[in-house]
Design a protein around this motif. Sequence first.
Motif, mmCIF file in Angstrom:
data_model
loop_
_atom_site.group_PDB
_atom_site.id
_atom_site.type_symbol
_atom_site.label_atom_id
_atom_site.label_comp_id
_atom_site.label_asym_id
_atom_site.label_seq_id
_atom_site.Cartn_x
_atom_site.Cartn_y
_atom_site.Cartn_z
ATOM 1 N N MET A 124 -51.908 56.525 38.206
ATOM 2 C CA MET A 124 -52.180 55.386 39.081
ATOM 3 C C MET A 124 -51.113 54.327 38.847
ATOM 4 N N ILE A 125 -50.456 53.953 39.931
ATOM 5 C CA ILE A 125 -49.451 52.891 39.851
ATOM 6 C C ILE A 125 -49.928 51.708 40.676
ATOM 7 N N PHE A 126 -50.138 50.574 40.028
ATOM 8 C CA PHE A 126 -50.367 49.324 40.744
ATOM 9 C C PHE A 126 -49.003 48.684 40.900
ATOM 10 N N SER A 127 -48.639 48.412 42.143
ATOM 11 C CA SER A 127 -47.262 48.119 42.502
ATOM 12 C C SER A 127 -47.199 46.915 43.431
ATOM 13 N N LYS A 128 -46.004 46.426 43.676
ATOM 14 C CA LYS A 128 -45.782 45.546 44.836
ATOM 15 C C LYS A 128 -44.600 46.128 45.588
ATOM 16 N N SER A 129 -44.709 46.122 46.899
ATOM 17 C CA SER A 129 -43.761 46.871 47.717
ATOM 18 C C SER A 129 -42.332 46.341 47.574
ATOM 19 N N TYR A 130 -42.198 45.056 47.227
ATOM 20 C CA TYR A 130 -40.864 44.454 47.114
ATOM 21 C C TYR A 130 -40.329 44.449 45.676
ATOM 22 N N VAL A 187 -40.252 53.022 38.830
ATOM 23 C CA VAL A 187 -41.326 53.848 38.272
ATOM 24 C C VAL A 187 -41.741 54.945 39.261
ATOM 25 N N LYS A 188 -41.825 54.579 40.539
ATOM 26 C CA LYS A 188 -42.151 55.593 41.562
ATOM 27 C C LYS A 188 -41.094 56.691 41.544
ATOM 28 N N GLU A 189 -39.826 56.297 41.441
ATOM 29 C CA GLU A 189 -38.732 57.271 41.427
ATOM 30 C C GLU A 189 -38.794 58.153 40.182
ATOM 31 N N LEU A 190 -39.205 57.567 39.052
ATOM 32 C CA LEU A 190 -39.333 58.365 37.827
ATOM 33 C C LEU A 190 -40.364 59.480 38.018
ATOM 34 N N PHE A 191 -41.561 59.105 38.497
ATOM 35 C CA PHE A 191 -42.604 60.130 38.669
ATOM 36 C C PHE A 191 -42.188 61.162 39.716
ATOM 37 N N SER A 192 -41.546 60.701 40.791
ATOM 38 C CA SER A 192 -41.072 61.647 41.810
ATOM 39 C C SER A 192 -40.066 62.617 41.205
ATOM 40 N N SER A 193 -39.141 62.098 40.392
ATOM 41 C CA SER A 193 -38.104 62.957 39.802
ATOM 42 C C SER A 193 -38.705 63.967 38.824
ATOM 43 N N LEU A 194 -39.865 63.615 38.254
ATOM 44 C CA LEU A 194 -40.552 64.539 37.345
ATOM 45 C C LEU A 194 -41.444 65.516 38.111
ATOM 46 N N GLY A 195 -41.541 65.310 39.431
ATOM 47 C CA GLY A 195 -42.403 66.161 40.239
ATOM 48 C C GLY A 195 -43.873 65.884 40.017
ATOM 49 N N VAL A 196 -44.194 64.660 39.581
ATOM 50 C CA VAL A 196 -45.573 64.281 39.288
ATOM 51 C C VAL A 196 -46.127 63.427 40.432
ATOM 52 N N ASP A 197 -47.233 63.887 40.999
ATOM 53 C CA ASP A 197 -47.890 63.117 42.065
ATOM 54 C C ASP A 197 -48.524 61.868 41.489
ATOM 55 N N TYR A 198 -48.586 60.837 42.282
ATOM 56 C CA TYR A 198 -49.231 59.612 41.812
ATOM 57 C C TYR A 198 -50.002 58.951 42.947
ATOM 58 N N ASN A 199 -50.998 58.200 42.536
ATOM 59 C CA ASN A 199 -51.710 57.326 43.469
ATOM 60 C C ASN A 199 -51.078 55.951 43.346
ATOM 61 N N LYS A 207 -50.051 41.095 33.074
ATOM 62 C CA LYS A 207 -50.104 40.344 34.340
ATOM 63 C C LYS A 207 -49.199 40.924 35.414
ATOM 64 N N THR A 208 -48.151 41.621 34.974
ATOM 65 C CA THR A 208 -47.086 42.006 35.903
ATOM 66 C C THR A 208 -47.321 43.384 36.529
ATOM 67 N N VAL A 209 -46.623 43.604 37.615
ATOM 68 C CA VAL A 209 -46.505 44.939 38.201
ATOM 69 C C VAL A 209 -45.078 45.427 37.940
ATOM 70 N N PRO A 210 -44.845 46.713 37.903
ATOM 71 C CA PRO A 210 -45.842 47.757 38.037
ATOM 72 C C PRO A 210 -46.757 47.827 36.807
ATOM 73 N N ASN A 211 -47.963 48.359 37.052
ATOM 74 C CA ASN A 211 -48.916 48.570 35.963
ATOM 75 C C ASN A 211 -49.414 50.005 36.096
ATOM 76 N N ILE A 212 -49.145 50.803 35.069
ATOM 77 C CA ILE A 212 -49.311 52.264 35.186
ATOM 78 C C ILE A 212 -50.401 52.786 34.245
ATOM 79 N N PHE A 213 -51.247 53.622 34.800
ATOM 80 C CA PHE A 213 -52.270 54.337 34.033
ATOM 81 C C PHE A 213 -52.059 55.832 34.242
ATOM 82 N N LYS A 234 -56.312 57.756 32.749
ATOM 83 C CA LYS A 234 -57.165 56.665 32.254
ATOM 84 C C LYS A 234 -56.558 55.888 31.093
ATOM 85 N N VAL A 235 -55.396 56.290 30.628
ATOM 86 C CA VAL A 235 -54.742 55.556 29.540
ATOM 87 C C VAL A 235 -53.753 54.558 30.124
ATOM 88 N N HIS A 236 -53.832 53.324 29.655
ATOM 89 C CA HIS A 236 -52.882 52.318 30.109
ATOM 90 C C HIS A 236 -51.536 52.558 29.452
#
Length: 95
Positions: free
Chosen positions: A5-11, A18-30, A54-60, A63-65
């Motif tokens: 789970m990635i809590f993000s802001k589009s800008y 972080v999105k690119e990291l998971f994509s490059s690993l072939g890992v799906d994310y919400n 307080k900041t984004v991105p915030n990744i779980f 269930k582990v932060h």
Amino acid sequence: ANRVMIFSKSYCPLSTRVKELFSSLGVDYNILELDQVEDGANVQEVLTEISNQKTVPNIFVNKVHVGGCDRTFQAHHNGLLQKLLQEDLAHDFDL
Ligand code: GSH
């Protein structure tokens, strides 16, 4: 499937990294873009309470932060991320 789970802001460029990291690993994310949803500010408040971040991105992962961008890349480099991703594999075998 992994529960990333990635809590993000589009800008936010760090969210993009972080999105690119998971994509490059072939890992799906919400993903939830906190700047694109009506109650995003409230979600961010709750996130601050439960993860002490307080900041984004915030990744779980499963269930582990994990943390923000810095921590996620650190976890990737020291092997923790792979371990957290494999937690879910173990659960799949239990089924
Ligand atoms: N060290 C943090 C990380 O690696 O994730 C920096 C994160 C950061 O500064 N994110 C900015 C932020 O959350 C957006 S790019 N700003 C405050 C906010 O949007 O509420």
